[in-house]
Scaffold this motif. Structure first.
Motif, PDB file in Angstrom:
ATOM      1  N   THR A  38      40.711  -0.325  28.513  1.00 40.84           N
ATOM      2  CA  THR A  38      40.390  -0.001  27.122  1.00 40.84           C
ATOM      3  C   THR A  38      39.178  -0.833  26.720  1.00 40.84           C
TER       4      THR A  38
ATOM      5  N   THR B 250      43.647   2.676  21.482  1.00 42.47           N
ATOM      6  CA  THR B 250      44.837   2.467  20.653  1.00 42.47           C
ATOM      7  C   THR B 250      44.738   3.410  19.451  1.00 42.47           C
ATOM      8  N   GLU B 251      45.883   3.732  18.867  1.00 41.48           N
ATOM      9  CA  GLU B 251      45.849   4.576  17.665  1.00 41.48           C
ATOM     10  C   GLU B 251      45.105   3.864  16.543  1.00 41.48           C
TER      11      GLU B 251
ATOM     12  N   LYS C  52      45.043  -5.973  23.005  1.00 39.23           N
ATOM     13  CA  LYS C  52      44.688  -4.574  22.740  1.00 39.23           C
ATOM     14  C   LYS C  52      44.982  -3.699  23.956  1.00 39.23           C
TER      15      LYS C  52
ATOM     16  N   ARG D 249      48.661  -3.118  24.063  1.00 40.72           N
ATOM     17  CA  ARG D 249      49.048  -2.213  22.989  1.00 40.72           C
ATOM     18  C   ARG D 249      48.700  -0.768  23.393  1.00 40.72           C
ATOM     19  N   ALA D 250      47.524  -0.579  23.914  1.00 41.94           N
ATOM     20  CA  ALA D 250      47.131   0.759  24.374  1.00 41.94           C
ATOM     21  C   ALA D 250      48.077   1.216  25.488  1.00 41.94           C
TER      22      ALA D 250
ATOM     23  N   GLU E 105      51.371   2.470  24.201  1.00 42.69           N
ATOM     24  CA  GLU E 105      51.297   3.797  23.576  1.00 42.69           C
ATOM     25  C   GLU E 105      51.228   4.924  24.607  1.00 42.69           C
TER      26      GLU E 105
END
Ligand SMILES: *Cc1c(COP(=O)(O)O)cnc(C)c1O
Length: 308
Positions: A206, A234-235, A268, A271-272, A275
């Motif tokens: 990411t 990520t959202e 991050k 987190r990505a 998801e």
């Protein structure tokens, strides 16, 4: 045990340890433990310089942010190799200059020579490093090496190929059939060469700095994009080097399991990953990209904001 020629202990191949992540197994390749100064992917990216002889260069010249992990790593490496290290950055704020901290302090203690340029001239000065008309005092001489920001150099390939070989060997030894490798991107150099060197494995990354398009542009300097490289987002939008409660939660979640992640890149990426976890089959290997030394200054900011 491997030692660098200056006697530092080098833990290669780096260990792979098993952790839990949202109910899934998550293997972490502990590149953070390779070397005490050159942590994580900076060790891999600068491996070609560590492996070269002191006589190969006289000065290393690079540029970028004043708290960069790459800067601190190049400084540690230059000290070991007895090279001068010249680093171009935008003029420091007076508070930072009076109170040197974090990576900047470590790099200066290692002998880094800082060249501060006015913000509006920075681009021009950096470009001049690649031209025959250099900025005052930065005329290139024999024995100089200009390293792109963040160590985004073709030379980085050598150390990342070694990382890829370690991963392939681990996969084989542990009879892992399907593997996805995950690592965060700044310049994208690590993810790019990793994907190139592991054509049968999906590499997920990411962008931490800028957009997906910007990351692709950076990778384009290195060569054609490998098909097994997936760039995910990520959202929620996250900005680089900012503080977020969810980053701290991920940091603590791993700290509780006995591994410290960095607070700039890893949260991050994780987190990505969380998801998209449901779409990933087989095993997942997260390459710890290091950067833990920078946590001290980040944690101070979390404390300052009352988040910690
Ligand atoms: C430098 C750095 C990265 C980014 O590596 P690139 O090869 O520039 O994409 C990721 N994580 C950490 C901790 C870093 O210091």
């Amino acid at each position: 045990m491997l030692r660098s020629h200056t006697g530092n202990k080098i833990n290669l191949p780096s260990a792979v340890e098993l952790f839990r992540f949202h109910g899934r197994k998550l293997y972490i390749k502990r590149d953070d433990l390779i070397d005490q100064d050159l942590s994580g992917n900076k060790f891999r990216k600068l491996f070609f310089l560590l492996n070269s002889s002191s006589a190969d260069y006289k000065r290393i010249i690079s540029y970028g942010g004043s708290q960069s992990n790459a800067m601190a790593s190049i400084a540690a490496l230059s000290k070991r190799q007895e090279w001068r290290f010249i680093y171009v950055t935008k003029a420091l704020s007076s508070t930072l200059r009076q109170n040197l901290e974090g990576n900047l302090k470590a790099a200066i203690d290692d002998g880094m020579e800082l060249v501060e340029v006015p913000h509006e001239q920075y681009r021009e000065v950096v470009e001049s490093l690649y031209s025959p008309a250099p900025y005052a005092g930065l005329g290139l001489e024999d024995g100089d090496l200009v390293l792109a920001q963040g160590g985004a150099d073709l030379g980085a390939r050598e150390g990342i190929v070694l990382l890829a070989e370690e991963i392939a060997q681990w996969k084989h030894q542990h009879k892992v059939e399907k593997l996805t490798v995950v690592t965060p991107s700044g310049t994208g150099t690590t993810a790019y060469f990793l994907a190139m060197s592991l054509p049968d494995i999906t590499v997920i990354t990411t962008p931490l700095i800028g957009s997906k398009e910007y990351l692709f542009e950076q990778m384009d300097f290195l060569g054609p994009l490998p098909e097994n490289l997936a760039v995910i987002e990520t959202e929620k939008k996250y900005r680089f080097a900012k503080t977020y409660p969810e980053y701290l939660a991920l940091y603590n979640m791993f700290l509780d399991q006995g591994v410290e992640i960095d607070l700039l890149y890893a949260p991050k990426m994780l987190r990505a990953l969380s998801e998209t976890l449901a779409d990933i089959e087989g095993d997942i290997l997260y390459v710890h990209s290091g950067g833990v030394k920078g946590n001290h200054t980040m944690l101070a900011r979390y404390r300052f904001k009352g988040l910690l």
